[in-house]
Write a protein that holds these residues in place. Structure first.
Motif, PDB file in Angstrom:
ATOM      1  N   SER A  59      16.173  23.635 -12.959  1.00 50.14           N
ATOM      2  CA  SER A  59      17.216  24.663 -13.056  1.00 50.14           C
ATOM      3  C   SER A  59      17.979  24.866 -11.746  1.00 50.14           C
ATOM      4  O   SER A  59      19.079  25.414 -11.753  1.00 50.14           O
ATOM      5  N   PHE A  60      17.424  24.425 -10.625  1.00 49.09           N
ATOM      6  CA  PHE A  60      18.088  24.547  -9.324  1.00 49.09           C
ATOM      7  C   PHE A  60      18.643  23.210  -8.825  1.00 49.09           C
ATOM      8  O   PHE A  60      19.245  23.149  -7.758  1.00 49.09           O
ATOM      9  N   ALA A  61      18.415  22.142  -9.564  1.00 52.93           N
ATOM     10  CA  ALA A  61      18.730  20.799  -9.074  1.00 52.93           C
ATOM     11  C   ALA A  61      20.223  20.604  -8.798  1.00 52.93           C
ATOM     12  O   ALA A  61      20.599  20.078  -7.755  1.00 52.93           O
ATOM     13  N   ARG A  62      21.078  21.039  -9.700  1.00 47.94           N
ATOM     14  CA  ARG A  62      22.522  20.843  -9.490  1.00 47.94           C
ATOM     15  C   ARG A  62      23.016  21.669  -8.310  1.00 47.94           C
ATOM     16  O   ARG A  62      23.820  21.189  -7.508  1.00 47.94           O
ATOM     17  N   TYR A  63      22.516  22.899  -8.216  1.00 44.23           N
ATOM     18  CA  TYR A  63      22.887  23.734  -7.068  1.00 44.23           C
ATOM     19  C   TYR A  63      22.518  23.035  -5.768  1.00 44.23           C
ATOM     20  O   TYR A  63      23.327  22.954  -4.830  1.00 44.23           O
ATOM     21  N   LEU A  64      21.291  22.534  -5.689  1.00 46.80           N
ATOM     22  CA  LEU A  64      20.830  21.918  -4.448  1.00 46.80           C
ATOM     23  C   LEU A  64      21.583  20.611  -4.166  1.00 46.80           C
ATOM     24  O   LEU A  64      21.922  20.334  -3.006  1.00 46.80           O
ATOM     25  N   ALA A  65      21.874  19.836  -5.195  1.00 43.31           N
ATOM     26  CA  ALA A  65      22.652  18.606  -5.000  1.00 43.31           C
ATOM     27  C   ALA A  65      24.036  18.934  -4.440  1.00 43.31           C
ATOM     28  O   ALA A  65      24.523  18.263  -3.519  1.00 43.31           O
ATOM     29  N   ASP A  66      24.661  19.980  -4.974  1.00 41.64           N
ATOM     30  CA  ASP A  66      25.979  20.389  -4.471  1.00 41.64           C
ATOM     31  C   ASP A  66      25.887  20.866  -3.026  1.00 41.64           C
ATOM     32  O   ASP A  66      26.754  20.574  -2.201  1.00 41.64           O
ATOM     33  N   TRP A  67      24.821  21.616  -2.713  1.00 45.77           N
ATOM     34  CA  TRP A  67      24.636  22.098  -1.339  1.00 45.77           C
ATOM     35  C   TRP A  67      24.464  20.917  -0.375  1.00 45.77           C
ATOM     36  O   TRP A  67      25.076  20.876   0.694  1.00 45.77           O
ATOM     37  N   LEU A  68      23.635  19.944  -0.768  1.00 48.05           N
ATOM     38  CA  LEU A  68      23.414  18.769   0.082  1.00 48.05           C
ATOM     39  C   LEU A  68      24.705  17.984   0.282  1.00 48.05           C
ATOM     40  O   LEU A  68      25.003  17.534   1.394  1.00 48.05           O
ATOM     41  N   ALA A  69      25.477  17.834  -0.795  1.00 47.80           N
ATOM     42  CA  ALA A  69      26.752  17.117  -0.686  1.00 47.80           C
ATOM     43  C   ALA A  69      27.690  17.830   0.288  1.00 47.80           C
ATOM     44  O   ALA A  69      28.339  17.194   1.123  1.00 47.80           O
ATOM     45  N   ASP A  70      27.743  19.149   0.192  1.00 46.14           N
ATOM     46  CA  ASP A  70      28.597  19.925   1.092  1.00 46.14           C
ATOM     47  C   ASP A  70      28.080  19.816   2.538  1.00 46.14           C
ATOM     48  O   ASP A  70      28.877  19.637   3.474  1.00 46.14           O
ATOM     49  N   ALA A  71      26.767  19.934   2.710  1.00 46.31           N
ATOM     50  CA  ALA A  71      26.197  19.873   4.055  1.00 46.31           C
ATOM     51  C   ALA A  71      26.354  18.490   4.684  1.00 46.31           C
ATOM     52  O   ALA A  71      26.384  18.356   5.912  1.00 46.31           O
ATOM     53  N   ALA A  72      26.479  17.464   3.840  1.00 47.77           N
ATOM     54  CA  ALA A  72      26.620  16.094   4.342  1.00 47.77           C
ATOM     55  C   ALA A  72      28.058  15.733   4.685  1.00 47.77           C
ATOM     56  O   ALA A  72      28.312  14.681   5.259  1.00 47.77           O
TER      57      ALA A  72
END
Length: 195
Positions: free
Chosen positions: A177-190
């Protein structure tokens, strides 16, 4: 019985993760459909010893410790709790092995494969990227190969596993349930590494 899979939790973010990767610096991807089995047993019981024999390595007994066999990674999750991670399709076999070794002793074996997915972060900039959202000391002397921790990453509860110190590689176990949020956060942080 064959395991049936729908779409992975990050199927819609495959391109996002790939586009956020930077050759030679950072690689982001999902490791979908791994077998994940939660084990609870008294670590001092005969059952724990039988389980160690059955899986090919003793259960880790120190906080954050990870044991490996050819097919399994066994993460210490608590004083009497472990997460066994194996290749896709092996959950039933792992469960059967653990259940047989547990015998009549008190404990539990639960397939939690559908609970979390894994985001793999590799490359020289991986520690720096993770440090943006994680309070753990991720320096290689403090968080080395075959260590894990339950922590927060970008305010999402995760299990972080350091797979390799020399060629930095991490697995982030995150609830579906948090996977898409975290993927988006990682993409932004990268994003800064793509400049």
């Amino acid at each position: 019985m064959a395991e049936l899979h729908g779409e992975s939790p990050l199927a819609a973010r495959t391109e996002t993760l790939a586009d956020s990767s930077v050759p030679g610096a950072l690689q982001l991807s999902e490791v979908a459909f791994t077998a994940q089995v939660a084990l609870r047993v008294d670590p001092k019981s005969p059952a724990a010893e039988r389980i160690g024999t059955a899986v090919g390595t003793m259960l880790p007994n120190q906080p954050g410790q990870v044991a490996r066999t050819e097919q399994l990674q066994i993460l210490w999750m608590g004083p009497d709790e472990w997460l066994l991670v194996g290749p896709e399709g092996s959950a039933e076999r792992i469960q059967a092995t653990l259940t047989e070794a547990l015998g009549e002793e008190h404990g539990s074996v639960v397939d939690v494969s559908g609970n979390r997915t894994i985001i793999e972060v590799t490359g020289p900039k991986s520690r720096e990227l993770l440090a943006k959202g994680c309070a753990l000391d991720l320096h290689r002397r403090s968080f080395a190969s075959d260590q894990c921790a339950q922590t927060l990453l970008a305010r999402a509860g995760v299990v972080l596993l350091c797979r390799d110190t020399e060629r930095p590689s991490f697995w982030i176990f995150v609830r579906a349930s948090f996977a898409r949020y975290l993927a988006d956060w990682l993409a932004d942080a990268a994003a800064e590494y793509r400049v």
